[in-house]
Design a protein around this motif. Structure first.
Motif, PDB file in Angstrom:
ATOM      1  N   LYS A   6      12.579  13.985  22.592  1.00  0.00           N
ATOM      2  CA  LYS A   6      12.155  15.072  23.472  1.00  0.00           C
ATOM      3  C   LYS A   6      13.354  15.626  24.231  1.00  0.00           C
ATOM      4  O   LYS A   6      14.046  14.903  24.928  1.00  0.00           O
ATOM      5  N   ARG A   7      13.577  16.912  24.096  1.00  0.00           N
ATOM      6  CA  ARG A   7      14.714  17.544  24.751  1.00  0.00           C
ATOM      7  C   ARG A   7      14.296  18.483  25.863  1.00  0.00           C
ATOM      8  O   ARG A   7      15.108  18.875  26.670  1.00  0.00           O
ATOM      9  N   ASN A   8      13.044  18.889  25.886  1.00  0.00           N
ATOM     10  CA  ASN A   8      12.582  19.790  26.925  1.00  0.00           C
ATOM     11  C   ASN A   8      12.353  19.011  28.204  1.00  0.00           C
ATOM     12  O   ASN A   8      11.644  18.012  28.213  1.00  0.00           O
ATOM     13  N   LYS A   9      12.957  19.477  29.269  1.00  0.00           N
ATOM     14  CA  LYS A   9      12.784  18.830  30.558  1.00  0.00           C
ATOM     15  C   LYS A   9      12.328  19.872  31.564  1.00  0.00           C
ATOM     16  O   LYS A   9      12.763  21.023  31.511  1.00  0.00           O
ATOM     17  N   GLU A  16       6.675  17.214  35.505  1.00  0.00           N
ATOM     18  CA  GLU A  16       6.252  16.794  34.165  1.00  0.00           C
ATOM     19  C   GLU A  16       4.781  16.410  34.113  1.00  0.00           C
ATOM     20  O   GLU A  16       4.070  16.774  33.184  1.00  0.00           O
ATOM     21  N   GLY A  52       0.841  26.280  23.633  1.00  0.00           N
ATOM     22  CA  GLY A  52       2.065  26.663  24.341  1.00  0.00           C
ATOM     23  C   GLY A  52       2.049  28.119  24.779  1.00  0.00           C
ATOM     24  O   GLY A  52       2.457  28.455  25.896  1.00  0.00           O
ATOM     25  N   THR A  56       2.104  29.504  28.678  1.00  0.00           N
ATOM     26  CA  THR A  56       3.082  30.480  29.157  1.00  0.00           C
ATOM     27  C   THR A  56       2.386  31.686  29.767  1.00  0.00           C
ATOM     28  O   THR A  56       2.758  32.152  30.849  1.00  0.00           O
TER      29      THR A  56
END
Length: 73
Positions: A6-9, A16, A52, A56
């Protein structure tokens, strides 16, 4: 994407948990059964994209409402 990649922070520390809950709420509203295992890789790209995209859309709408109430300052 495998576990541990997981790269989305979240930009705001501590957000979170709220985003996680929000994802499940949006999925339920769309009639998409969230995975029991928390691994979304088994769902279709269309379903994940719908979740997603709607997340948004709702966040932008909330921010626009906030701007209109404060006069854009």
């Amino acid at each position: 994407m495998g576990t541990g990649q997981k790269r989305n922070k979240a930009l705001v520390e501590g957000a979170e948990r709220g985003l996680y809950q929000f994802k499940y709420e949006v999925a339920s509203e769309l009639g998409i059964q969230p995975p029991q295992s928390d691994y979304w890789g088994n769902l279709t790209s269309r379903d994940c994209g719908a979740v997603g995209g709607n997340m948004t859309r709702k966040m932008v709408e909330a921010y626009e409402n906030q701007l209109s109430q404060t006069g854009g300052q």
